[in-house]
Design a protein around this motif. Structure first.
Motif, short mmCIF file in Angstrom:
data_model
loop_
_atom_site.label_atom_id
_atom_site.label_comp_id
_atom_site.label_asym_id
_atom_site.label_seq_id
_atom_site.Cartn_x
_atom_site.Cartn_y
_atom_site.Cartn_z
N ASP A 27 -7.59 -5.85 8.03
CA ASP A 27 -8.56 -6.81 8.58
C ASP A 27 -9.56 -7.26 7.51
O ASP A 27 -9.89 -8.44 7.42
CB ASP A 27 -9.29 -6.21 9.78
CG ASP A 27 -8.37 -6.03 10.98
OD1 ASP A 27 -7.33 -6.72 11.06
OD2 ASP A 27 -8.69 -5.17 11.84
N SER A 28 -9.98 -6.33 6.70
CA SER A 28 -10.90 -6.66 5.60
C SER A 28 -10.20 -7.55 4.57
O SER A 28 -10.77 -8.53 4.09
CB SER A 28 -11.39 -5.36 4.95
OG SER A 28 -12.20 -5.63 3.84
N PRO B 279 -9.70 -4.38 -3.99
CA PRO B 279 -9.13 -3.50 -2.95
C PRO B 279 -9.93 -3.60 -1.65
O PRO B 279 -11.16 -3.66 -1.67
CB PRO B 279 -9.25 -2.10 -3.57
CG PRO B 279 -9.31 -2.34 -5.05
CD PRO B 279 -10.03 -3.65 -5.21
N ALA B 280 -9.22 -3.64 -0.55
CA ALA B 280 -9.84 -3.78 0.77
C ALA B 280 -9.76 -2.45 1.52
O ALA B 280 -8.92 -1.61 1.23
CB ALA B 280 -9.13 -4.87 1.56
N ASP B 281 -10.65 -2.29 2.48
CA ASP B 281 -10.66 -1.09 3.32
C ASP B 281 -9.49 -1.03 4.28
O ASP B 281 -9.18 0.00 4.83
CB ASP B 281 -11.96 -1.02 4.13
CG ASP B 281 -13.04 -0.28 3.38
OD1 ASP B 281 -12.73 0.43 2.43
OD2 ASP B 281 -14.21 -0.42 3.79
N GLY B 282 -8.88 -2.13 4.52
CA GLY B 282 -7.76 -2.21 5.45
C GLY B 282 -7.33 -3.65 5.57
O GLY B 282 -7.89 -4.55 4.93
N ASP C 143 -11.28 -11.37 3.63
CA ASP C 143 -11.65 -11.70 2.25
C ASP C 143 -10.68 -12.66 1.57
O ASP C 143 -11.00 -13.22 0.52
CB ASP C 143 -11.73 -10.42 1.40
CG ASP C 143 -12.87 -9.52 1.81
OD1 ASP C 143 -13.79 -9.98 2.52
OD2 ASP C 143 -12.84 -8.32 1.43
N ASN D 180 0.82 -1.21 0.00
CA ASN D 180 0.00 0.00 0.00
C ASN D 180 0.86 1.26 0.00
O ASN D 180 0.41 2.31 -0.45
CB ASN D 180 -0.93 0.02 1.22
CG ASN D 180 -2.22 -0.70 0.95
OD1 ASN D 180 -2.86 -0.48 -0.06
ND2 ASN D 180 -2.61 -1.57 1.87
#
Length: 125
Positions: A86-87, A81-84, A91, A33
């Protein structure tokens, strides 16, 4: 946002006794990121190699495993793409399993001396 463990990793201040697979994935996620793939992979590989050396086990560093995981994580991040973290972890729970590379690599090839020093492509099925 970069996690405290990634800050410690980049500063070469990680306690390797508390740096398991989940932490490896977290740092890889954060670096991907923060940097483009080439820079993230180089920073990650150099950091992991330094950790192994500091722990007195430089032979445990494996470039194939390191780059294969970075590639897998980057691919998953680009697809969804994940929010963070943990997400992302929720996933991509299969990435959180240390043996996921066995889908593409024969165990002897993945853990060979050659794989430790250079990146090996998976063998064709």
């Amino acid at each position: 946002m970069t996690s405290p463990i990634t800050h410690a990793f980049e500063a070469h201040e990680i306690d390797n006794t508390n740096f398991g697979h989940g932490e490896h994935v977290r740092v890889a996620f954060d670096l991907l990121n923060k940097y483009d793939f080439i820079d993230a992979a180089a920073i990650y590989a150099k950091g992991i190699r330094a950790l192994a050396t500091k722990a007195g086990a430089p032979d445990k560093f494996n470039l194939t495993i390191t780059y294969a995981f970075m590639s897998l994580i980057a691919e998953r991040m680009s697809r969804a793409p994940a929010d963070g973290f943990d997400s992302f972890a929720a996933d991509n729970s299969d990435v959180m399993v240390k043996t996921i590379l066995n889908r593409w690599y024969d165990d002897d090839r993945l853990h060979s001396d050659t794989a430790r020093g250079i990146f090996l492509l998976p063998t064709a099925a």
